[in-house]
Design a protein around this motif. Structure first.
Motif, PDB file in Angstrom:
ATOM      1  N   LYS A  83      36.236 -14.851   2.164  1.00 47.19           N
ATOM      2  CA  LYS A  83      35.001 -15.256   1.476  1.00 47.19           C
ATOM      3  C   LYS A  83      33.841 -15.364   2.470  1.00 47.19           C
ATOM      4  O   LYS A  83      32.717 -14.957   2.180  1.00 47.19           O
ATOM      5  CB  LYS A  83      35.220 -16.587   0.751  1.00 47.19           C
ATOM      6  CG  LYS A  83      34.030 -17.089   0.001  1.00 47.19           C
ATOM      7  CD  LYS A  83      33.676 -16.192  -1.153  1.00 47.19           C
ATOM      8  CE  LYS A  83      32.518 -16.778  -1.946  1.00 47.19           C
ATOM      9  NZ  LYS A  83      32.004 -15.859  -2.935  1.00 47.19           N
ATOM     10  N   PHE A  84      34.128 -15.903   3.654  1.00 47.17           N
ATOM     11  CA  PHE A  84      33.108 -16.021   4.690  1.00 47.17           C
ATOM     12  C   PHE A  84      32.532 -14.654   5.044  1.00 47.17           C
ATOM     13  O   PHE A  84      31.314 -14.464   5.064  1.00 47.17           O
ATOM     14  CB  PHE A  84      33.699 -16.686   5.945  1.00 47.17           C
ATOM     15  CG  PHE A  84      32.789 -16.654   7.132  1.00 47.17           C
ATOM     16  CD1 PHE A  84      31.723 -17.537   7.229  1.00 47.17           C
ATOM     17  CD2 PHE A  84      32.992 -15.749   8.161  1.00 47.17           C
ATOM     18  CE1 PHE A  84      30.871 -17.517   8.322  1.00 47.17           C
ATOM     19  CE2 PHE A  84      32.152 -15.714   9.259  1.00 47.17           C
ATOM     20  CZ  PHE A  84      31.098 -16.603   9.342  1.00 47.17           C
ATOM     21  N   PHE A  85      33.411 -13.687   5.315  1.00 40.23           N
ATOM     22  CA  PHE A  85      32.927 -12.368   5.721  1.00 40.23           C
ATOM     23  C   PHE A  85      32.288 -11.608   4.563  1.00 40.23           C
ATOM     24  O   PHE A  85      31.333 -10.859   4.773  1.00 40.23           O
ATOM     25  CB  PHE A  85      34.045 -11.554   6.378  1.00 40.23           C
ATOM     26  CG  PHE A  85      34.334 -12.037   7.775  1.00 40.23           C
ATOM     27  CD1 PHE A  85      33.417 -11.842   8.797  1.00 40.23           C
ATOM     28  CD2 PHE A  85      35.502 -12.712   8.055  1.00 40.23           C
ATOM     29  CE1 PHE A  85      33.660 -12.290  10.075  1.00 40.23           C
ATOM     30  CE2 PHE A  85      35.762 -13.174   9.335  1.00 40.23           C
ATOM     31  CZ  PHE A  85      34.842 -12.966  10.356  1.00 40.23           C
ATOM     32  N   LYS A  86      32.773 -11.804   3.349  1.00 41.08           N
ATOM     33  CA  LYS A  86      32.115 -11.174   2.194  1.00 41.08           C
ATOM     34  C   LYS A  86      30.691 -11.697   2.046  1.00 41.08           C
ATOM     35  O   LYS A  86      29.746 -10.928   1.814  1.00 41.08           O
ATOM     36  CB  LYS A  86      32.901 -11.434   0.907  1.00 41.08           C
ATOM     37  CG  LYS A  86      34.106 -10.556   0.751  1.00 41.08           C
ATOM     38  CD  LYS A  86      34.761 -10.812  -0.596  1.00 41.08           C
ATOM     39  CE  LYS A  86      35.934  -9.885  -0.811  1.00 41.08           C
ATOM     40  NZ  LYS A  86      36.561 -10.082  -2.117  1.00 41.08           N
ATOM     41  N   THR A  87      30.515 -12.995   2.184  1.00 43.27           N
ATOM     42  CA  THR A  87      29.182 -13.592   2.082  1.00 43.27           C
ATOM     43  C   THR A  87      28.292 -13.113   3.221  1.00 43.27           C
ATOM     44  O   THR A  87      27.128 -12.745   3.004  1.00 43.27           O
ATOM     45  CB  THR A  87      29.288 -15.129   2.106  1.00 43.27           C
ATOM     46  OG1 THR A  87      30.127 -15.553   1.041  1.00 43.27           O
ATOM     47  CG2 THR A  87      27.927 -15.776   1.969  1.00 43.27           C
ATOM     48  N   LEU A  88      28.828 -13.107   4.413  1.00 40.66           N
ATOM     49  CA  LEU A  88      28.072 -12.658   5.576  1.00 40.66           C
ATOM     50  C   LEU A  88      27.596 -11.216   5.394  1.00 40.66           C
ATOM     51  O   LEU A  88      26.421 -10.902   5.624  1.00 40.66           O
ATOM     52  CB  LEU A  88      28.935 -12.777   6.833  1.00 40.66           C
ATOM     53  CG  LEU A  88      28.299 -12.408   8.155  1.00 40.66           C
ATOM     54  CD1 LEU A  88      27.253 -13.455   8.537  1.00 40.66           C
ATOM     55  CD2 LEU A  88      29.356 -12.300   9.229  1.00 40.66           C
ATOM     56  N   LEU A  89      28.486 -10.337   4.952  1.00 39.43           N
ATOM     57  CA  LEU A  89      28.120  -8.928   4.766  1.00 39.43           C
ATOM     58  C   LEU A  89      27.138  -8.747   3.613  1.00 39.43           C
ATOM     59  O   LEU A  89      26.200  -7.950   3.717  1.00 39.43           O
ATOM     60  CB  LEU A  89      29.372  -8.091   4.535  1.00 39.43           C
ATOM     61  CG  LEU A  89      30.275  -7.925   5.767  1.00 39.43           C
ATOM     62  CD1 LEU A  89      31.596  -7.280   5.362  1.00 39.43           C
ATOM     63  CD2 LEU A  89      29.575  -7.121   6.834  1.00 39.43           C
ATOM     64  N   SER A  90      27.342  -9.484   2.529  1.00 39.15           N
ATOM     65  CA  SER A  90      26.413  -9.319   1.405  1.00 39.15           C
ATOM     66  C   SER A  90      25.013  -9.797   1.776  1.00 39.15           C
ATOM     67  O   SER A  90      24.016  -9.201   1.376  1.00 39.15           O
ATOM     68  CB  SER A  90      26.921 -10.044   0.157  1.00 39.15           C
ATOM     69  OG  SER A  90      26.914 -11.433   0.348  1.00 39.15           O
ATOM     70  N   GLN A  91      24.918 -10.855   2.580  1.00 44.74           N
ATOM     71  CA  GLN A  91      23.605 -11.319   3.034  1.00 44.74           C
ATOM     72  C   GLN A  91      22.989 -10.351   4.045  1.00 44.74           C
ATOM     73  O   GLN A  91      21.785 -10.106   3.998  1.00 44.74           O
ATOM     74  CB  GLN A  91      23.721 -12.711   3.635  1.00 44.74           C
ATOM     75  CG  GLN A  91      24.019 -13.782   2.619  1.00 44.74           C
ATOM     76  CD  GLN A  91      24.255 -15.138   3.256  1.00 44.74           C
ATOM     77  OE1 GLN A  91      24.315 -15.288   4.466  1.00 44.74           O
ATOM     78  NE2 GLN A  91      24.415 -16.149   2.397  1.00 44.74           N
ATOM     79  N   HIS A  92      23.816  -9.804   4.904  1.00 45.52           N
ATOM     80  CA  HIS A  92      23.309  -8.874   5.918  1.00 45.52           C
ATOM     81  C   HIS A  92      22.781  -7.588   5.279  1.00 45.52           C
ATOM     82  O   HIS A  92      21.722  -7.092   5.654  1.00 45.52           O
ATOM     83  CB  HIS A  92      24.396  -8.537   6.931  1.00 45.52           C
ATOM     84  CG  HIS A  92      23.958  -7.553   7.955  1.00 45.52           C
ATOM     85  ND1 HIS A  92      23.162  -7.892   9.022  1.00 45.52           N
ATOM     86  CD2 HIS A  92      24.189  -6.225   8.071  1.00 45.52           C
ATOM     87  CE1 HIS A  92      22.925  -6.821   9.744  1.00 45.52           C
ATOM     88  NE2 HIS A  92      23.539  -5.788   9.204  1.00 45.52           N
ATOM     89  N   PHE A  93      23.514  -7.057   4.292  1.00 40.30           N
ATOM     90  CA  PHE A  93      23.116  -5.808   3.662  1.00 40.30           C
ATOM     91  C   PHE A  93      22.291  -6.015   2.387  1.00 40.30           C
ATOM     92  O   PHE A  93      21.937  -5.060   1.702  1.00 40.30           O
ATOM     93  CB  PHE A  93      24.340  -4.957   3.327  1.00 40.30           C
ATOM     94  CG  PHE A  93      25.036  -4.437   4.560  1.00 40.30           C
ATOM     95  CD1 PHE A  93      24.417  -3.486   5.360  1.00 40.30           C
ATOM     96  CD2 PHE A  93      26.284  -4.893   4.902  1.00 40.30           C
ATOM     97  CE1 PHE A  93      25.052  -2.998   6.499  1.00 40.30           C
ATOM     98  CE2 PHE A  93      26.925  -4.409   6.036  1.00 40.30           C
ATOM     99  CZ  PHE A  93      26.302  -3.461   6.827  1.00 40.30           C
TER     100      PHE A  93
END
Length: 68
Positions: free
Chosen positions: A55-65
C-alpha cells in the motif's frame, strides 16, 4: 503411443506451461534494494500509519505519477 513418445509429449507440455507462466507471472514484479537507514524509515512509517509495504509503494507511485 510408445513410452518414448509419451515422455516427449509430456516434456513438451511442461515446457509450454513453464514458458507461459514465467512470461505472465513475473511481468509486474519490480525488485530494488534500499540501504538499512531507508528500510528502517519505510518500515517505521508503515507501522506508524498502519500501512502494508504494498500500500505504501502504491500510494507513493500514484502520487509521483499523478494518477489514481
Amino acid at each position: 503411443m510408445t513410452e518414448e513418445q509419451a515422455d516427449q509429449s509430456g516434456q513438451e507440455v511442461i515446457q509450454q506451461l513453464r514458458s507461459r507462466r514465467s512470461s505472465y507471472y513475473n511481468r509486474n514484479k519490480f525488485w530494488f534494494k534500499v540501504d538499512d537507514k531507508e528500510a528502517t524509515l519505510i518500515r517505521d512509517y508503515c507501522e506508524k500509519h498502519n500501512l502494508t509495504l504494498t500500500k505504501f509503494f502504491k500510494t507513493l507511485l500514484s502520487q509521483h505519477f499523478n494518477y489514481g
